[in-house]
Design a protein around this motif. Sequence first.
Motif, PDB file in Angstrom:
ATOM      1  N   GLN A   1       0.860  -1.169   0.000  1.00  0.00           N
ATOM      2  CA  GLN A   1       0.000   0.000   0.000  1.00  0.00           C
ATOM      3  C   GLN A   1       0.897   1.220   0.000  1.00  0.00           C
ATOM      4  N   SER A   2       0.622   2.106  -0.914  1.00  0.00           N
ATOM      5  CA  SER A   2       1.392   3.327  -1.009  1.00  0.00           C
ATOM      6  C   SER A   2       0.810   4.376  -0.061  1.00  0.00           C
ATOM      7  N   VAL A   3       1.696   4.998   0.698  1.00  0.00           N
ATOM      8  CA  VAL A   3       1.307   6.083   1.595  1.00  0.00           C
ATOM      9  C   VAL A   3       2.115   7.305   1.177  1.00  0.00           C
ATOM     10  N   TYR A   4       1.443   8.433   1.039  1.00  0.00           N
ATOM     11  CA  TYR A   4       2.134   9.663   0.637  1.00  0.00           C
ATOM     12  C   TYR A   4       2.673  10.374   1.870  1.00  0.00           C
ATOM     13  N   ARG A   5       3.966  10.723   1.800  1.00  0.00           N
ATOM     14  CA  ARG A   5       4.644  11.380   2.909  1.00  0.00           C
ATOM     15  C   ARG A   5       5.446  12.571   2.389  1.00  0.00           C
ATOM     16  N   LYS A   6       5.751  13.484   3.292  1.00  0.00           N
ATOM     17  CA  LYS A   6       6.621  14.608   2.949  1.00  0.00           C
ATOM     18  C   LYS A   6       8.037  14.069   2.767  1.00  0.00           C
ATOM     19  N   PRO A   7       8.694  14.384   1.657  1.00  0.00           N
ATOM     20  CA  PRO A   7      10.037  13.835   1.435  1.00  0.00           C
ATOM     21  C   PRO A   7      11.055  14.273   2.482  1.00  0.00           C
ATOM     22  N   GLU A   8      10.894  15.488   3.006  1.00  0.00           N
ATOM     23  CA  GLU A   8      11.863  15.955   4.005  1.00  0.00           C
ATOM     24  C   GLU A   8      11.692  15.264   5.357  1.00  0.00           C
ATOM     25  N   ASP A   9      10.589  14.543   5.558  1.00  0.00           N
ATOM     26  CA  ASP A   9      10.387  13.784   6.796  1.00  0.00           C
ATOM     27  C   ASP A   9      11.060  12.409   6.758  1.00  0.00           C
ATOM     28  N   LEU A  10      11.496  11.988   5.574  1.00  0.00           N
ATOM     29  CA  LEU A  10      12.101  10.662   5.436  1.00  0.00           C
ATOM     30  C   LEU A  10      13.566  10.718   5.853  1.00  0.00           C
ATOM     31  N   ILE A  11      14.041   9.623   6.426  1.00  0.00           N
ATOM     32  CA  ILE A  11      15.376   9.576   7.011  1.00  0.00           C
ATOM     33  C   ILE A  11      16.284   8.715   6.143  1.00  0.00           C
ATOM     34  N   PRO A  12      17.342   9.320   5.568  1.00  0.00           N
ATOM     35  CA  PRO A  12      18.274   8.527   4.753  1.00  0.00           C
ATOM     36  C   PRO A  12      18.963   7.450   5.590  1.00  0.00           C
TER      37      PRO A  12
END
Length: 140
Positions: free
Chosen positions: A8-19
């Motif tokens: 299931q795809s969930v849309y998130r803010k890219p800047e909230d993702l952690i490399p």
Amino acid sequence: MKEISRVQSVYRKPEDLIPCEFNSKNHNREDIDFIKGGIDKFGFVDPVLLNGDKGILAGHGSTLAAIELKLKKIPTVDLSHLTKEEQSAFIMTHNRASEVGVSWNMNFVSMELEALSDKGFDISVTGFDLSFDRDVADSM
């Protein structure tokens, strides 16, 4: 073999993702710009794969491109159903799969590029051009 899971795809803010601290695939400026060109042309169609805690497993380059493009949200898929070891092995496999045993049928590539170009499509977004060396590609 594992049962096929439903994603299931969930849309998130890219800047909230952690490399990932130990991302084994490097993305240079040329790579990020190439990804940005694809996103500009086709949209953000390849979801970022996450570890369950907003940690990026795959999609570091796409996330960086999305941030630079100031995208509000991008699609993500949570792989927390895999163990940490499975996540690690999957990502290594995912990254390597695009390199192992790759060859191009340059007759088909050439025909497709020419057809797109004839219709006025800017083929530079593909990473190929009409002068691509067939002998080099056939030896890949």
